[in-house]
Scaffold this motif. Structure first.
Motif, PDB file in Angstrom:
ATOM      1  N   LYS A 133      19.439 -15.145  -2.709  1.00 21.73           N
ATOM      2  CA  LYS A 133      18.529 -14.296  -3.566  1.00 21.73           C
ATOM      3  C   LYS A 133      19.170 -14.062  -4.861  1.00 21.73           C
ATOM      4  CE  LYS A 133      16.073  -9.714  -3.095  1.00 21.73           C
ATOM      5  NZ  LYS A 133      16.066  -8.614  -2.125  1.00 21.73           N
ATOM      6  N   ALA A 134      20.709 -13.591  -4.684  1.00 24.39           N
ATOM      7  CA  ALA A 134      21.334 -13.114  -5.899  1.00 24.39           C
ATOM      8  C   ALA A 134      22.847 -13.484  -5.652  1.00 24.39           C
ATOM      9  CB  ALA A 134      20.893 -11.897  -6.384  1.00 24.39           C
ATOM     10  N   TRP A 135      23.425 -13.891  -6.378  1.00 28.13           N
ATOM     11  CA  TRP A 135      24.959 -14.043  -6.427  1.00 28.13           C
ATOM     12  C   TRP A 135      25.747 -13.483  -7.693  1.00 28.13           C
ATOM     13  CZ3 TRP A 135      28.153 -18.874  -4.939  1.00 28.13           C
ATOM     14  CH2 TRP A 135      29.314 -18.734  -4.588  1.00 28.13           C
ATOM     15  N   ASP A 136      26.128 -12.093  -7.244  1.00 26.68           N
ATOM     16  CA  ASP A 136      26.966 -11.437  -8.402  1.00 26.68           C
ATOM     17  C   ASP A 136      28.515 -11.792  -8.420  1.00 26.68           C
ATOM     18  OD1 ASP A 136      24.499 -10.413  -9.213  1.00 26.68           O
ATOM     19  OD2 ASP A 136      25.148  -8.410  -8.305  1.00 26.68           O
ATOM     20  N   ARG A 137      28.807 -12.929  -8.952  1.00 24.48           N
ATOM     21  CA  ARG A 137      30.290 -13.413  -8.704  1.00 24.48           C
ATOM     22  C   ARG A 137      31.295 -12.228  -8.704  1.00 24.48           C
ATOM     23  NH1 ARG A 137      31.649 -18.995  -6.931  1.00 24.48           N
ATOM     24  NH2 ARG A 137      29.989 -20.302  -7.747  1.00 24.48           N
ATOM     25  N   GLY A 138      32.068 -12.290  -7.872  1.00 21.42           N
ATOM     26  CA  GLY A 138      32.977 -11.284  -7.897  1.00 21.42           C
ATOM     27  C   GLY A 138      32.895  -9.877  -7.159  1.00 21.42           C
ATOM     28  N   SER A 139      31.350  -9.678  -6.884  1.00 21.96           N
ATOM     29  CA  SER A 139      30.959  -8.713  -6.426  1.00 21.96           C
ATOM     30  C   SER A 139      30.052  -8.681  -4.946  1.00 21.96           C
ATOM     31  CB  SER A 139      30.152  -7.999  -7.589  1.00 21.96           C
ATOM     32  OG  SER A 139      29.240  -6.743  -7.008  1.00 21.96           O
ATOM     33  N   ARG A 140      29.036  -9.387  -5.080  1.00 21.64           N
ATOM     34  CA  ARG A 140      28.351  -9.627  -3.931  1.00 21.64           C
ATOM     35  C   ARG A 140      27.369 -10.877  -3.754  1.00 21.64           C
ATOM     36  NH1 ARG A 140      23.147  -5.768  -4.185  1.00 21.64           N
ATOM     37  NH2 ARG A 140      22.322  -6.483  -6.095  1.00 21.64           N
ATOM     38  N   LEU A 141      26.989 -11.272  -2.414  1.00 23.66           N
ATOM     39  CA  LEU A 141      25.950 -12.263  -2.261  1.00 23.66           C
ATOM     40  C   LEU A 141      24.936 -11.669  -1.522  1.00 23.66           C
ATOM     41  CD1 LEU A 141      25.896 -15.589  -2.200  1.00 23.66           C
ATOM     42  CD2 LEU A 141      26.639 -15.533  -0.098  1.00 23.66           C
ATOM     43  N   VAL A 142      23.801 -12.047  -1.913  1.00 27.08           N
ATOM     44  CA  VAL A 142      22.682 -11.556  -1.279  1.00 27.08           C
ATOM     45  C   VAL A 142      21.741 -12.482  -1.062  1.00 27.08           C
ATOM     46  CG1 VAL A 142      20.656  -9.705  -1.160  1.00 27.08           C
ATOM     47  CG2 VAL A 142      22.731  -9.247  -2.823  1.00 27.08           C
ATOM     48  N   LEU A 143      21.177 -12.571   0.365  1.00 25.65           N
ATOM     49  CA  LEU A 143      20.418 -13.586   0.882  1.00 25.65           C
ATOM     50  C   LEU A 143      19.060 -12.937   1.414  1.00 25.65           C
ATOM     51  CD1 LEU A 143      22.845 -15.544   3.166  1.00 25.65           C
ATOM     52  CD2 LEU A 143      22.651 -15.848   0.857  1.00 25.65           C
ATOM     53  N   GLU A 144      17.860 -13.584   1.481  1.00 26.92           N
ATOM     54  CA  GLU A 144      16.853 -13.008   1.993  1.00 26.92           C
ATOM     55  C   GLU A 144      16.307 -13.931   2.923  1.00 26.92           C
ATOM     56  OE1 GLU A 144      13.657 -12.346  -1.101  1.00 26.92           O
ATOM     57  OE2 GLU A 144      14.083 -14.430  -2.133  1.00 26.92           O
ATOM     58  N   ALA A 145      15.485 -13.219   3.729  1.00 20.48           N
ATOM     59  CA  ALA A 145      14.946 -13.982   4.908  1.00 20.48           C
ATOM     60  C   ALA A 145      13.981 -15.238   4.360  1.00 20.48           C
ATOM     61  CB  ALA A 145      13.949 -13.348   5.897  1.00 20.48           C
ATOM     62  N   PHE A 146      13.876 -16.410   4.735  1.00 15.61           N
ATOM     63  CA  PHE A 146      13.094 -17.612   4.419  1.00 15.61           C
ATOM     64  C   PHE A 146      11.984 -17.453   5.447  1.00 15.61           C
ATOM     65  CE2 PHE A 146      12.559 -22.418   4.944  1.00 15.61           C
ATOM     66  CZ  PHE A 146      11.865 -22.328   3.814  1.00 15.61           C
ATOM     67  N   ASP A 147      10.487 -17.182   4.907  1.00 16.46           N
ATOM     68  CA  ASP A 147       9.652 -17.180   5.309  1.00 16.46           C
ATOM     69  C   ASP A 147       9.049 -18.564   5.990  1.00 16.46           C
ATOM     70  OD1 ASP A 147       9.171 -14.406   4.856  1.00 16.46           O
ATOM     71  OD2 ASP A 147       8.087 -14.901   2.844  1.00 16.46           O
ATOM     72  N   GLY A 148       9.377 -19.689   5.471  1.00 15.19           N
ATOM     73  CA  GLY A 148       9.241 -20.893   6.045  1.00 15.19           C
ATOM     74  C   GLY A 148      10.027 -21.424   7.004  1.00 15.19           C
ATOM     75  N   TYR A 149      10.882 -20.747   7.609  1.00 14.31           N
ATOM     76  CA  TYR A 149      11.671 -20.881   8.620  1.00 14.31           C
ATOM     77  C   TYR A 149      11.070 -21.634   9.694  1.00 14.31           C
ATOM     78  CZ  TYR A 149      16.096 -21.288  11.324  1.00 14.31           C
ATOM     79  OH  TYR A 149      17.026 -21.844  12.101  1.00 14.31           O
ATOM     80  N   TRP A 150      11.677 -22.803  10.227  1.00 11.36           N
ATOM     81  CA  TRP A 150      10.994 -23.490  11.322  1.00 11.36           C
ATOM     82  C   TRP A 150      11.325 -22.688  12.804  1.00 11.36           C
ATOM     83  CZ3 TRP A 150      14.530 -24.832  15.309  1.00 11.36           C
ATOM     84  CH2 TRP A 150      15.898 -24.891  14.825  1.00 11.36           C
ATOM     85  N   GLY A 151      12.378 -22.046  12.688  1.00 10.35           N
ATOM     86  CA  GLY A 151      12.766 -21.267  14.223  1.00 10.35           C
ATOM     87  C   GLY A 151      12.465 -19.919  14.300  1.00 10.35           C
ATOM     88  N   GLU A 152      13.214 -19.198  15.210  1.00  9.37           N
ATOM     89  CA  GLU A 152      12.968 -17.713  14.957  1.00  9.37           C
ATOM     90  C   GLU A 152      13.321 -17.035  13.833  1.00  9.37           C
ATOM     91  OE1 GLU A 152      12.713 -15.335  17.752  1.00  9.37           O
ATOM     92  OE2 GLU A 152      11.821 -17.021  18.897  1.00  9.37           O
ATOM     93  N   LYS A 153      12.394 -16.183  13.241  1.00 10.99           N
ATOM     94  CA  LYS A 153      12.602 -15.637  11.868  1.00 10.99           C
ATOM     95  C   LYS A 153      13.774 -14.606  11.971  1.00 10.99           C
ATOM     96  CE  LYS A 153       9.066 -17.354   9.917  1.00 10.99           C
ATOM     97  NZ  LYS A 153       8.525 -18.488  10.785  1.00 10.99           N
ATOM     98  N   ALA A 154      14.551 -14.259  10.802  1.00  9.55           N
ATOM     99  CA  ALA A 154      15.615 -13.519  10.802  1.00  9.55           C
ATOM    100  C   ALA A 154      15.277 -12.076  10.984  1.00  9.55           C
ATOM    101  CB  ALA A 154      16.393 -13.591   9.538  1.00  9.55           C
ATOM    102  N   LEU A 155      16.108 -11.352  11.713  1.00  7.04           N
ATOM    103  CA  LEU A 155      15.847  -9.986  12.070  1.00  7.04           C
ATOM    104  C   LEU A 155      15.893  -8.953  10.940  1.00  7.04           C
ATOM    105  CD1 LEU A 155      17.488  -9.728  15.601  1.00  7.04           C
ATOM    106  CD2 LEU A 155      14.910 -10.069  15.110  1.00  7.04           C
TER     107      LEU A 155
END
Lengths: 578, 315
Positions: A133-155
């Motif tokens: 989702k976003a990567w503020d270098r030196g600060s934080r890395l943000v990921l978001e759940a992928f709706d099209g994921y083939w397996g169990e969706k992220a909680l």
């Protein structure tokens, strides 16, 4: 002269019999020129013949010829959903190896478009449960759940990575509720966490090894007696007792015993200061020296095998002085420079380093350090050790593997390219309301199964910032953990465990002698950009790592350290550094 | 400037005293002793210098020795224990406790004084030596030489001093000597500018013109006439500078560029135990206080010297 019609019918019968046999055994090696129809091909690929790639395009890699030391012979996309790996020699650990994070599968078109300019390093396009989702270098890395994921969706809808190399800060952030989970609590903080009602500690098995390394081509480390004296003269139990968290143990072999075939052969040296002194005196006399002054070189990076680098380096230095009279000054080096110097074989002192398991097989520990493709970390590899390791990795019978690894471990004990020290316990800590929390023995926690108490974002704090998000060319554990959430390999590891389980492949089967592995890809897998996964993606993902001359063999540093470490060597290997 | 002119008390007491000018040093000392803060600074520094000189006598243990296996009952990161203050006799006595490697913190703090003061005095000494040469030549010669020298100094001043010191240590390699050189190098521009400005203001003075008229050589004028009259601001800046150098060496050691962790050094002592801030704060407090006291001492003395040597404040 025979009758043509009779021979034609005989040939037809032989051909049919061969096809029937091949279909029944499932172990045949189909030719790339005659692809079989995929059982579950997508409409696009079933409408037209699949243009499957093969690498090398023609012929195969020259196994054991010239400077090629690798074990890959050919990778072929048999059809849209089938990939075949041909190996030079059997590889028992093949599945465990392809499950590793460095072998995440990338979309071939995306790689072609984004590897050249390096944008793939911070704009990953995986198939995993989370996307960037976003990567503020030196600060934080943000990921978001992928709706099209083939397996169990992220909680958790989002995962946020933060980092601090200070154990105290990580604990403070957890105690204040600013983060939901932390990696590697300080050894002295574990008791505090366990006694807290609002926190939970998850112990991580010590699948790692701390060692004291020597470059055996640099004096006085050329002398085996001096190396053996140091191995005997360090009281490793005292270090475990005073500097390591519970769950740590003195190493009896280079590979932890929890890994199959890790502890074959004799146990390592026991502490004996008197014998060590006598041996050191002999060695020094042979070298014509009366005093031994050196450095203990190390980096500050906290790892499970080295929870408190400066203090452990100081303790080793003190023991060498008190037990053996060796003056070894602890020297802290910048992490990147230290690792580069180690790879280049230019560390002149004793180096304090370790290794954490990437996949649960002895080859992961022994091949990388002492195998034929291990480089010059400890000087020139010992031929008989490398041969025994190679034999252990290719033997399919348990007894043969045990015997070969036993030989290798005994030789490692005798030659002492590194003093085998400690398997360090470590762990993770989470807020008590977090469910699904765990500590992976391979340090690759999977956050899609973790629910941060119903909150939108799971905030995770680890030791350091990921270096990039293309992990084919990374070896840092903090980086691999981030990649693990975004990318997937053909196989993966079970959550919180070490067993290799199908991931992007529904299964990979081998022929009888383990030299041909055929993997069937899962249906309905999409990359984050919407592209479908197919066999060519697998071929390209592997080929660019395998061939050092491949136009996409770039990555972050271009080192691609794991591929030769795990599969023996590059195709078209670069000339050795002078 | 002569000391007699700056001492109205002497003039009023005995007009003939003007014919026997007091020395700069005696006058300065008198000025310092008239200020409480400067006395405190001087006392602190006297104590620290004594501690550095007599460290082997004051320290209770070898500062680099791990006591595990050598001293019965020693514990890792133990709290301070002074028997005279009620600590049980069964526990080993450690005034400031022990650190994570079972070493005596008090002894490390005492020996750390040697390291810090040696680095501080040597680095600033080097900076004064080279800064004075550069400033004097640039100021007296003027023209293109002045321009070139001062632009180089400007470049050095453009970097934050700590950052520049880290760059220099990285280039030269880790180690206390290289760190000392780095601190010296980054301090040079300050002294060069001070000396240059003093030289610029004194080279046109009547006594310099007189010396030139008498045929004195350029180097003679520079060494005997100009530089002695530029000493006052230099001494004040040097005193403040040593405090800054102590801070810088501690900072360099804290970020790990010194490399050697065995040498007792206050910054590295704090760095090594920074994760114990909440569990064993005394280990960080002791070297932290030592740094604070040293810098405070130099700053108080520097302020006192500035006041004592400034003729405008002496009226």
């Amino acid at each position: 002269m025979s009758h043509p019609s009779r021979w034609t019918s005989r040939l037809a019968l032989v051909g049919i019999a061969t096809l029937v046999f091949a279909a029944c055994t499932g172990a045949a090696t189909p030719s790339p020129s005659t692809p079989t129809a995929p059982p579950d091909a997508t409409p696009v690929t079933s409408a037209a013949p699949y243009d499957g790639l093969a690498y090398p395009e023609t012929g195969e890699a020259p196994c054991g010829v010239g400077d090629y030391t690798g074990n890959f012979k050919k990778v072929t996309a048999i059809d849209a959903k089938t990939v075949e790996f041909q190996l030079c020699a059997p590889d028992v650990a093949f599945l465990a190896k392809i499950a590793f994070s460095a072998f995440g599968i990338q979309d071939s078109d995306y790689i072609a478009a984004h590897m050249g300019d390096g944008s793939i390093l911070d704009q990953p396009n995986g198939t995993g449960p989370y996307k960037l989702k976003a990567w503020d270098r030196g600060s934080r890395l943000v990921l978001e759940a992928f709706d099209g994921y083939w397996g169990e969706k992220a909680l958790a809808p989002n995962v946020e990575f933060r980092w601090s190399d200070e154990a105290a800060q990580r604990l403070l952030e957890l105690q204040s509720g600013a983060v939901d989970g932390i990696d590697n609590p300080g050894a002295d903080d574990i008791e505090t966490i366990k006694n807290s009602g609002s926190l939970a500690f998850f112990e991580r098995e010590g699948l790692n090894t701390l060692y004291l390394g020597f470059n055996t081509t640099i004096k006085p480390w050329t002398n085996q007696k001096i190396r053996q004296a140091i191995a005997m003269g360090v009281d490793r139990q005292r270090i475990v007792d005073n500097f390591y968290p519970p769950g740590s143990e003195v190493a009896s072999h280079f590979t932890p015993c929890a890994i199959p075939f890790g502890c074959e052969g004799n146990d390592y040296y026991t502490f004996d200061a008197t014998a060590a002194k006598a041996l050191l005196a002999e060695g020094m006399a042979e070298e014509g020296i009366t005093t031994l002054t050196t450095k203990i070189q190390f980096r500050a990076a906290v790892r499970g095998y080295l929870p408190d680098p400066p203090q452990i380096a100081t303790e080793v230095s003190q023991q060498l002085k008190n037990n053996l009279g060796i003056i070894a000054t602890p020297e802290l080096q910048e992490s990147g420079a230290f690792l580069d110097a180690n790879s280049a074989g230019t560390l002149e002192g004793i180096f304090l380093l370790g290794w954490g398991a990437d996949y649960p097989d002895t080859s992961n520990f022994l091949d990388y350090h002492f195998g034929p493709g291990s480089g010059v970390k400890f000087g020139k590899p010992f031929d008989d050790v490398a041969a025994a390791i190679q034999e252990g990795g290719s033997a399919s019978a348990d007894a043969d593997r045990a015997a070969a690894y036993g030989t290798a471990n005994n030789l490692i004990k005798e030659y002492v390219p590194a003093v085998v020290m400690i398997h360090g316990g470590s762990g993770t800590a989470f807020l008590a309301d977090v469910t699904g929390a765990h500590a992976s023995p391979l340090s690759t926690e999977l956050f899609s199964v973790v629910d941060p108490g119903g909150r939108d974002t799971l905030v995770w704090m680890q030791n350091a910032e990921p270096l990039s998000l293309y992990c084919g060319d990374e070896s840092d554990g903090e980086t691999l953990r981030a990649c693990e959430q975004i990318n997937e390999s053909l196989y993966g590891y079970e959550v919180g465990g070490t067993k290799a389980i199908p991931s992007l492949a529904t299964e990979c089967t081998s022929n009888a002698d383990l030299t041909v592995w055929t993997c069937t890809l899962r249906d309905g897998v999409k990359f984050h950009d919407g592209a479908d996964l197919d066999a060519n993606d697998v071929v390209v993902s592997y080929a660019l790592q395998w061939d050092a001359n491949h136009p996409l063999h770039k990555g972050r540093s271009g080192a691609f350290e794991y591929f030769p470490g795990l599969f023996g060597g590059f195709l078209n290997p670069p000339p050795p550094a002078s | 400037m002569t000391a007699s002119n700056d001492s109205p008390a002497m003039v009023t007491a005995d007009p003939l005293a003007a014919t026997h000018p007091a020395s700069l040093w005696r006058d300065t000392l008198g000025g310092i002793l008239r200020q409480r803060s400067a006395i405190v600074g001087l006392a602190i520094l006297t104590l620290l210098v004594a501690m550095a000189v007599f460290a082997p006598l004051i320290a209770t243990h070898d500062p680099t020795q791990t006591l595990l296996g050598f001293e019965e009952g020693v514990a890792k990161r133990s709290a301070p224990c002074i028997h005279a203050f009620g600590c049980p006799e069964t526990e080993p006595e450690h005034y400031f406790g022990t650190d994570g490697n079972f070493r005596d913190v008090f002894s490390r703090v005492v020996f750390g004084t040697q390291t810090s003061l040696t680095v501080g005095f040597t680095a600033i000494g080097l900076a004064i030596l080279f800064g004075t040469m550069i400033g004097a030549v640039a100021g007296y010669a003027g023209g293109w030489l002045d321009n070139i020298m001062m632009r180089i100094m400007d470049v050095l001043l453009a970097f934050p001093s700590l950052l520049l010191a880290i760059i220099i240590v990285t280039a030269l390699g880790q180690g206390l000597i290289n760190a000392l050189l780095a601190i010296g190098i980054v301090s040079i521009p300050v002294y060069a500018r001070i000396v240059r400005s003093s030289v610029l203001s004194t080279r046109e003075a009547d006594y310099v013109t007189a010396a030139q008229a008498l045929g004195e050589s350029t180097s003679g004028i520079l060494l005997r006439r100009v530089l002695p009259n530029s000493m006052t601001p230099l001494i004040v800046q040097a005193t403040l500078g040593i405090g800054g150098a102590v801070l810088e060496i501690a900072a360099l050691a804290f970020v790990g560029v010194i490399g050697n962790l065995e040498t007792p050094e206050w910054g590295s002592m704090i760095a090594l135990e920074r994760n114990q801030l909440f569990l064993a704060p005394h280990i960080i407090l002791a070297p932290g206080l030592a740094i604070t006291l040293t810098v405070l001492g130099f700053n108080l003395l520097g302020d006192g010297l500035r006041d004592a040597l400034d003729p405008r404040l002496n009226r």
